[in-house]
Design an enzyme around this catalytic site. Structure first.
Site, PDB file in Angstrom:
ATOM      1  N   SER A  43       0.845  -1.198   0.000  1.00  0.00           N
ATOM      2  CA  SER A  43       0.000   0.000   0.000  1.00  0.00           C
ATOM      3  C   SER A  43       0.879   1.246   0.000  1.00  0.00           C
ATOM      4  O   SER A  43       1.840   1.325   0.774  1.00  0.00           O
ATOM      5  CB  SER A  43      -0.893  -0.010   1.241  1.00  0.00           C
ATOM      6  OG  SER A  43      -1.633   1.187   1.315  1.00  0.00           O
TER       7      SER A  43
ATOM      8  N   CYS B 253     -13.121   1.479  19.830  1.00  0.00           N
ATOM      9  CA  CYS B 253     -14.415   1.816  20.411  1.00  0.00           C
ATOM     10  C   CYS B 253     -15.518   1.158  19.583  1.00  0.00           C
ATOM     11  O   CYS B 253     -15.780   1.556  18.464  1.00  0.00           O
ATOM     12  CB  CYS B 253     -14.576   3.322  20.401  1.00  0.00           C
ATOM     13  SG  CYS B 253     -15.996   3.842  21.353  1.00  0.00           S
TER      14      CYS B 253
HETATM   15  N1  PLP Z   1      -2.928  -4.617   5.814  1.00  0.00           N
HETATM   16  C1  PLP Z   1      -2.225  -4.086   6.834  1.00  0.00           C
HETATM   17  C2  PLP Z   1      -1.264  -4.940   7.580  1.00  0.00           C
HETATM   18  C3  PLP Z   1      -2.404  -2.749   7.182  1.00  0.00           C
HETATM   19  O1  PLP Z   1      -1.709  -2.226   8.203  1.00  0.00           O
HETATM   20  C4  PLP Z   1      -3.329  -1.968   6.443  1.00  0.00           C
HETATM   21  C5  PLP Z   1      -3.580  -0.571   6.820  1.00  0.00           C
HETATM   22  O2  PLP Z   1      -3.414  -0.188   7.966  1.00  0.00           O
HETATM   23  C6  PLP Z   1      -4.005  -2.573   5.373  1.00  0.00           C
HETATM   24  C7  PLP Z   1      -3.790  -3.898   5.089  1.00  0.00           C
HETATM   25  C8  PLP Z   1      -4.972  -1.788   4.543  1.00  0.00           C
HETATM   26  O3  PLP Z   1      -4.292  -0.918   3.699  1.00  0.00           O
HETATM   27  P1  PLP Z   1      -5.077   0.305   3.005  1.00  0.00           P
HETATM   28  O4  PLP Z   1      -5.313   1.308   4.084  1.00  0.00           O
HETATM   29  O5  PLP Z   1      -4.157   0.786   1.953  1.00  0.00           O
HETATM   30  O6  PLP Z   1      -6.331  -0.260   2.460  1.00  0.00           O
END
Ligand code: PLP
Length: 391
Positions: free
Chosen positions: A199, A325
């Protein structure tokens, strides 16, 4: 002290100035559609190809193995659903108890639709029970999905070992590397990972862009059906500026990975050591021997994480807590519950996640501000007072 003091980088990161500079012309001057026949649009295709190369280079993949998505969540959903669709006879998924909701909630939804899901437990340090994973593989197992690094504790999982074992048995292996990519070395040539999610906004690219590595030869069927973009693997006009931004962010991450990991890890260690020294009844959640250098999750027993966050916020410090929460009650996170962290500690857990932009001055500021906050909150806590009474 310049504020905010931002130590919530596992939630999102500041877009790097160099990334922004690289992106901006593609919103103003070069706004064509890369699928157009004319050269104004067509030229942009070259920039997309360049970005794909940079993203592939970060994990040592081939550019053809990179699919652009809109975020980590889409990468995760695409991977799991694509495999289930292309292996329609198989209905079993194996994952862990500590995945991000992008996998956890998807698996819950799939189990409501007739898929069987096995959740692999972790121990009190967040270490995965590998025997449990291997013992639960059956002929019906379509996919195993294990995150590379946990977003709440930073604990790193042995994905390379798991991928090797699964490859011997012909089972597709996906890893959610959203928190790992760009922070620790990843080399898909050296392991048998079939699919890997990334991401942009976790590595100083903008929000709304992600990527999925799909190893050559992996069975795949598209999630978004539409135009012929991405070689027919994902319909939809490309998010050109963000793709270029992700490419630049990957290039920068690769260039500075070792130095930044060292610098950030050093700051994280100072923060942890000094807070544990200054605040009694505080504990680190997660395996200290194998974590992301950026992350620490600390429980301050007998206080509420939300109260700590609010008071930190008054000093301009942005962190996050290990409880969520839900319907008005503060529930400890599923990750800390899976690790068996007692309620008294899980409620008072705070995650500090650092980035290359943090300075030692900022870390020292947190070390100065947090102990009196905990002390004040404990004065108000009947549970803490009870602990202090002579027996
Ligand atoms: N997977 C993990 C381990 C994450 O930390 C996150 C976001 O915090 C995601 C997936 C989701 O990513 P995005 O916010 O780009 O959808």
């Amino acid at each position: 002290m310049k504020q905010p003091i931002y130590v919530d980088n596992n939630a999102t990161t500041k877009v790097d100035d160099k990334v922004l500079a690289e992106m901006l012309p593609y919103f103003s001057d070069y706004y064509g559609n890369p699928s157009s026949m004319h050269s104004f649009g067509g030229k942009i295709g070259y920039k997309i190809a360049e970005a794909r190369e940079k993203i592939a280079a970060l994990i040592n993949a081939s550019p053809k193995e990179i699919l652009f998505t809109s975020c980590g969540t889409e990468s995760d959903n695409t991977a799991i659903k694509a495999v289930l669709r292309s292996r329609s006879g198989k209905r079993h998924i194996i994952t862990t108890r500590v995945e991000h909701p992008a996998i956890k909630n998807l698996c819950e939804e799939l189990s409501g639709r007739g898929h069987r899901v096995t959740y692999v437990p972790v121990d009190s340090k967040g270490i995965l029970d590998l025997d449990y994973l291997y013992d639960h593989i059956t002929d019906d197992t379509a996919i195993v999905s294990v995150m590379w690094a946990n977003n709440e504790t930073g604990v790193i999982f042995p994905v390379e070992e798991i991928a090797g074992k699964l490859s011997e048995r012909g089972i597709t292996f996906h890893t959610d590397a959203v928190q790992a990519a760009g922070k620790i070395p990843i080399d898909v040539q050296k392991n048998q990972v079939d699919m890997l999610s990334m991401s942009g906004h976790k590595i100083h690219a903008p929000k709304g862009i992600g990527a999925l590595y799909i190893k050559k030869g992996t069975r795949f069927s598209p999630f978004l059906i539409g135009g012929h973009q991405e070689n027919g693997r994902r319909g939809g006009t490309e998010n050109v500026g963000a793709i270029i931004g992700l490419g630049k962010a990957c290039e920068l991450a690769m260039e500075h990975l070792e130095d930044e990991a060292k610098k950030v890890g050093h700051l994280r260690d100072i923060l942890e050591t000094e807070l544990l020294k200054a605040i009694p009844s505080s504990i680190i959640n997660g395996n200290r021997e194998n974590r992301l250098p950026t992350t620490t999750n600390i429980s301050f027993k007998f206080v509420e994480g939300e109260a700590i966050l609010l008071m930190l916020n008054e000093h301009g410090i942005c962190a996050s807590s290990g409880s969520a929460c839900t319907t008005g009650s503060l529930e400890p996170s599923h990750v800390l519950r899976a690790m068996g962290v007692p309620y008294t500690a899980a409620h008072g857990s705070i995650r500090f996640s650092l980035s290359k932009y943090n300075t030692e001055e900022e870390i020292r500021y947190i070390i100065k501000k947090l102990p009196p906050i905990i002390e004040r909150l404990r004065e108000l806590s009947p549970f803490w007072q009870e602990q202090q009474m002579p027996t």
